[in-house]
Design a protein around this motif. Structure first.
Motif, PDB file in Angstrom:
ATOM      1  N   GLY A   1     -26.654  27.497  -2.363  1.00 59.64           N
ATOM      2  CA  GLY A   1     -26.417  28.737  -1.632  1.00 59.64           C
ATOM      3  C   GLY A   1     -26.314  28.442  -0.144  1.00 59.64           C
ATOM      4  N   GLY A   2     -26.887  29.349   0.664  1.00 58.96           N
ATOM      5  CA  GLY A   2     -26.828  29.183   2.120  1.00 58.96           C
ATOM      6  C   GLY A   2     -27.339  27.824   2.557  1.00 58.96           C
ATOM      7  N   LEU A   3     -28.552  27.471   2.148  1.00 56.21           N
ATOM      8  CA  LEU A   3     -29.128  26.183   2.540  1.00 56.21           C
ATOM      9  C   LEU A   3     -28.471  25.026   1.783  1.00 56.21           C
ATOM     10  CD1 LEU A   3     -31.301  28.092   3.760  1.00 56.21           C
ATOM     11  CD2 LEU A   3     -33.016  26.413   3.080  1.00 56.21           C
ATOM     12  N   GLY A   4     -28.314  25.200   0.481  1.00 53.36           N
ATOM     13  CA  GLY A   4     -27.844  24.096  -0.358  1.00 53.36           C
ATOM     14  C   GLY A   4     -26.458  23.602   0.016  1.00 53.36           C
TER      15      GLY A   4
ATOM     16  N   CYS B   1     -30.627  35.218   5.659  1.00 55.12           N
ATOM     17  CA  CYS B   1     -31.323  34.172   4.901  1.00 55.12           C
ATOM     18  C   CYS B   1     -32.048  34.802   3.718  1.00 55.12           C
ATOM     19  CB  CYS B   1     -32.332  33.477   5.818  1.00 55.12           C
ATOM     20  SG  CYS B   1     -33.278  32.183   5.011  1.00 55.12           S
ATOM     21  N   HIS B   2     -32.132  34.052   2.620  1.00 51.50           N
ATOM     22  CA  HIS B   2     -32.863  34.553   1.453  1.00 51.50           C
ATOM     23  C   HIS B   2     -34.336  34.828   1.802  1.00 51.50           C
ATOM     24  CE1 HIS B   2     -32.242  34.958  -3.021  1.00 51.50           C
ATOM     25  NE2 HIS B   2     -33.513  35.277  -2.864  1.00 51.50           N
ATOM     26  N   SER B   3     -34.858  34.130   2.816  1.00 53.30           N
ATOM     27  CA  SER B   3     -36.248  34.381   3.237  1.00 53.30           C
ATOM     28  C   SER B   3     -36.434  35.815   3.715  1.00 53.30           C
ATOM     29  CB  SER B   3     -36.658  33.426   4.360  1.00 53.30           C
ATOM     30  OG  SER B   3     -36.632  32.098   3.914  1.00 53.30           O
ATOM     31  N   ASP B   4     -35.375  36.424   4.272  1.00 60.65           N
ATOM     32  CA  ASP B   4     -35.491  37.829   4.691  1.00 60.65           C
ATOM     33  C   ASP B   4     -35.819  38.712   3.490  1.00 60.65           C
ATOM     34  OD1 ASP B   4     -34.942  37.290   7.405  1.00 60.65           O
ATOM     35  OD2 ASP B   4     -32.781  37.335   7.032  1.00 60.65           O
ATOM     36  N   LEU B   5     -35.285  38.360   2.320  1.00 61.17           N
ATOM     37  CA  LEU B   5     -35.613  39.134   1.109  1.00 61.17           C
ATOM     38  C   LEU B   5     -37.082  38.943   0.751  1.00 61.17           C
ATOM     39  CD1 LEU B   5     -32.441  38.467  -1.115  1.00 61.17           C
ATOM     40  CD2 LEU B   5     -32.927  40.440   0.348  1.00 61.17           C
ATOM     41  N   HIS B   6     -37.588  37.700   0.916  1.00 58.40           N
ATOM     42  CA  HIS B   6     -39.022  37.478   0.651  1.00 58.40           C
ATOM     43  C   HIS B   6     -39.871  38.272   1.650  1.00 58.40           C
ATOM     44  CE1 HIS B   6     -37.742  34.444  -2.138  1.00 58.40           C
ATOM     45  NE2 HIS B   6     -37.510  33.495  -1.244  1.00 58.40           N
ATOM     46  N   ILE B   7     -39.404  38.353   2.921  1.00 58.08           N
ATOM     47  CA  ILE B   7     -40.141  39.123   3.941  1.00 58.08           C
ATOM     48  C   ILE B   7     -40.165  40.601   3.543  1.00 58.08           C
ATOM     49  CG2 ILE B   7     -40.085  39.916   6.357  1.00 58.08           C
ATOM     50  CD1 ILE B   7     -38.900  37.149   7.101  1.00 58.08           C
TER      51      ILE B   7
ATOM     52  N   GLY C   1     -22.055  30.574  -0.071  1.00 61.96           N
ATOM     53  CA  GLY C   1     -22.249  30.063   1.281  1.00 61.96           C
ATOM     54  C   GLY C   1     -23.223  31.003   1.987  1.00 61.96           C
ATOM     55  N   ARG C   2     -22.913  31.413   3.219  1.00 63.86           N
ATOM     56  CA  ARG C   2     -23.825  32.246   3.999  1.00 63.86           C
ATOM     57  C   ARG C   2     -23.190  33.581   4.371  1.00 63.86           C
ATOM     58  NH1 ARG C   2     -28.962  31.826   3.691  1.00 63.86           N
ATOM     59  NH2 ARG C   2     -30.033  30.999   5.500  1.00 63.86           N
ATOM     60  N   ALA C   3     -23.925  34.673   4.168  1.00 60.99           N
ATOM     61  CA  ALA C   3     -23.510  35.963   4.728  1.00 60.99           C
ATOM     62  C   ALA C   3     -23.938  35.980   6.186  1.00 60.99           C
ATOM     63  CB  ALA C   3     -24.179  37.108   3.978  1.00 60.99           C
TER      64      ALA C   3
ATOM     65  N   PHE D   1     -40.847  22.674   6.028  1.00 61.08           N
ATOM     66  CA  PHE D   1     -40.695  23.978   6.686  1.00 61.08           C
ATOM     67  C   PHE D   1     -39.745  23.833   7.870  1.00 61.08           C
ATOM     68  CE2 PHE D   1     -42.174  27.199   9.866  1.00 61.08           C
ATOM     69  CZ  PHE D   1     -41.711  28.317   9.198  1.00 61.08           C
ATOM     70  N   TRP D   2     -38.603  24.507   7.787  1.00 52.89           N
ATOM     71  CA  TRP D   2     -37.621  24.626   8.881  1.00 52.89           C
ATOM     72  C   TRP D   2     -37.364  23.241   9.505  1.00 52.89           C
ATOM     73  CZ3 TRP D   2     -38.186  30.053  11.515  1.00 52.89           C
ATOM     74  CH2 TRP D   2     -36.919  30.533  11.920  1.00 52.89           C
ATOM     75  N   GLY D   3     -37.548  23.040  10.789  1.00 57.66           N
ATOM     76  CA  GLY D   3     -37.253  21.739  11.390  1.00 57.66           C
ATOM     77  C   GLY D   3     -37.656  21.748  12.844  1.00 57.66           C
TER      78      GLY D   3
ATOM     79  N   VAL E   1     -26.673  21.322  -8.657  1.00 56.97           N
ATOM     80  CA  VAL E   1     -27.094  22.168  -9.778  1.00 56.97           C
ATOM     81  C   VAL E   1     -27.188  23.616  -9.309  1.00 56.97           C
ATOM     82  CG1 VAL E   1     -28.905  22.550 -11.512  1.00 56.97           C
ATOM     83  CG2 VAL E   1     -28.478  20.224 -10.640  1.00 56.97           C
ATOM     84  N   ASP E   2     -26.611  24.530 -10.054  1.00 58.78           N
ATOM     85  CA  ASP E   2     -26.736  25.953  -9.735  1.00 58.78           C
ATOM     86  C   ASP E   2     -26.448  26.744 -11.011  1.00 58.78           C
ATOM     87  OD1 ASP E   2     -26.473  27.488  -6.641  1.00 58.78           O
ATOM     88  OD2 ASP E   2     -26.249  28.704  -8.462  1.00 58.78           O
ATOM     89  N   THR E   3     -26.934  27.992 -11.050  1.00 58.02           N
ATOM     90  CA  THR E   3     -26.595  28.866 -12.174  1.00 58.02           C
ATOM     91  C   THR E   3     -25.182  29.415 -12.021  1.00 58.02           C
ATOM     92  OG1 THR E   3     -27.803  30.520 -10.899  1.00 58.02           O
ATOM     93  CG2 THR E   3     -28.891  29.701 -12.873  1.00 58.02           C
TER      94      THR E   3
END
Ligand code: NAD
Ligand code: ZN
Ligand code: ZN
Length: 344
Positions: free
Chosen positions: A174-177, A37-43, A338-340, A293-295, A195-197
């Motif tokens: 991305g993963g979520l979108g 998850c991209h959140s892991d990069l924020h962590i 998509g998702r790694a 936040f999450w679900g 919408v995406d770059t």
């Protein structure tokens, strides 16, 4: 066992650690798949002291029960499960309503957030966190627990506005979108503007059934307004799965009067909301802003049902555990579509 751990801020190491044991009420899960998850990069990017260090990352987990701890009922070795990652206090007003994503005691407690996660051969989780997935491919089951659940919850929050004839702008495919887009298509009748770059992300959005795609850039607001109508009209709902300054500025300029902005992405932008008498309001009048936040566990059950019924499918790129650091570097570069998913 082998594990991929954050050993210092920004440092991810593939290393050996003792295999954990299931305590009372817990289950030792043999990890089958973990979403990156991209959140892991924020962590990883967070300063020391925000998250435990060392900590095994990975909060998007599916696997097979290996052993069960004392007192666990309802789970046996060999059963396959997805992990609901949040661990609420279990006794506050929100948790008692099943809204552990709103826990008032441990607001971001969870597997891979406040204790060791799933980027390892095994992970210990409370048995209450497991949801059965039957014979579903575990690389499909893992992304459901966050990349699927988080957009599902955001769509639930927006559902009163997501009526036939309305429009929803989805920023960040991305993963979520890419899961959020499918959830909108499966559970609503809205018209979707993706919408995406990245052109690869927009191609994926088009294949999945987005009604319109818009490349993010200096003229994105203008192009989206041509599709959803200029102010005071606009999109009924905007889902921002990025949260950068550019996407928040786009989001607030394309949402309709009385519409809703859902800010899911955590990329660090700021949304001005305060109206000023003699200026156009930064966010339209009567608009609502939500910060999902999450679900909930019940919502994850519904997400799994959508996948079982063939209405939700993660676009997955797999990596072996030893290559998890490379998977995160690819995610940071924007090279994952998509998702790694890491397969230990
Ligand atoms: P991802 O990297 O898989 O996807 C991000 C997508 O956004 C990519 O397709 C990328 O091309 C696109 N993008 C990047 N910058 C853009 C811009 N300026 N304009 C348009 N598109 C842009 O990330 P993900 O795993 O889907 O996570 C998305 C965000 O959601 C992250 O910030 C993550 O931390 C956050 N998140 C929040 C929650 C929550 O509960 N609120 C849960 C999970 C993830
Ligand atoms: Zn996540
Ligand atoms: Zn609680």
């Amino acid at each position: 066992m082998r594990a991929v751990r954050m050993t210092a801020p920004g440092v991810l190491e593939h290393t050996e650690v003792p295999t954990p044991e299931a305590g009372p009420g817990e289950v030792l899960l043999r990890v089958g798949a973990v979403g990156a998850c991209h959140s892991d990069l924020h962590i990883l990017d967070a300063p020391a002291g925000v998250f435990p260090i060392p900590m095994t990352l990975g909060h998007e987990i599916a696997g097979t029960v290996d052993t069960v701890g004392a007192g666990v009922v309802g789970w046996s070795p060999g059963e396959r499960a997805a992990v609901y990652g949040i661990i609420g206090c279990g006794r506050c007003r929100a948790c008692l309503r099943g809204e552990e994503n709103r826990c008032r005691v441990t607001p971001v407690g969870g597997v891979g957030l406040s204790r060791d996660g799933g980027l390892a051969e095994y992970v210990v989780v409370p048995a209450s966190r497991l949801l059965p997935v039957g014979d579903m491919d575990l690389t499909q089951a893992a992304p459901l627990t966050d990349a699927g659940l988080t957009p599902y919850h955001a769509v639930e929050l927006a559902r009163p506005r997501l009526r036939p004839g309305t429009t929803c702008v989805v920023i960040g495919i991305g993963g979520l979108g890419h899961m959020g887009l499918q959830i909108l298509l499966a559970t609503t009748a809205v018209r979707i503007v993706a919408v995406d770059t990245s052109t690869a992300a927009l191609d994926l959005a088009g294949r999945l059934g987005a009604h319109h795609v818009v490349q993010a850039g200096p003229d994105a607001v203008e192009k989206i307004r041509e599709l959803v109508g200029p102010p005071p009209d606009g999109a009924d709902v905007v889902l921002d799965f990025v949260g950068a300054q550019a996407t928040l500025d786009t989001a607030r300029q394309v949402v309709a009067t009385g519409g809703q902005l859902l800010l899911v992405g955590l990329a660090g932008g700021t949304l001005p909301v305060r109206p000023v008498a003699d200026e156009p309001p930064p966010v339209p009048f009567e608009a609502a802003v939500a910060v999902p936040f999450w679900g909930t566990r019940a919502e994850l059950h519904e997400v799994i049902a959508l996948a079982h019924d063939g209405r939700l499918h993660a676009d997955v790129q797999t990596f072996p555990l030893a290559e998890a650091p490379q998977a995160y570097e690819a995610l940071r570069r924007g090279d994952v579509h998509g998702r790694a998913v890491i397969v230990p």
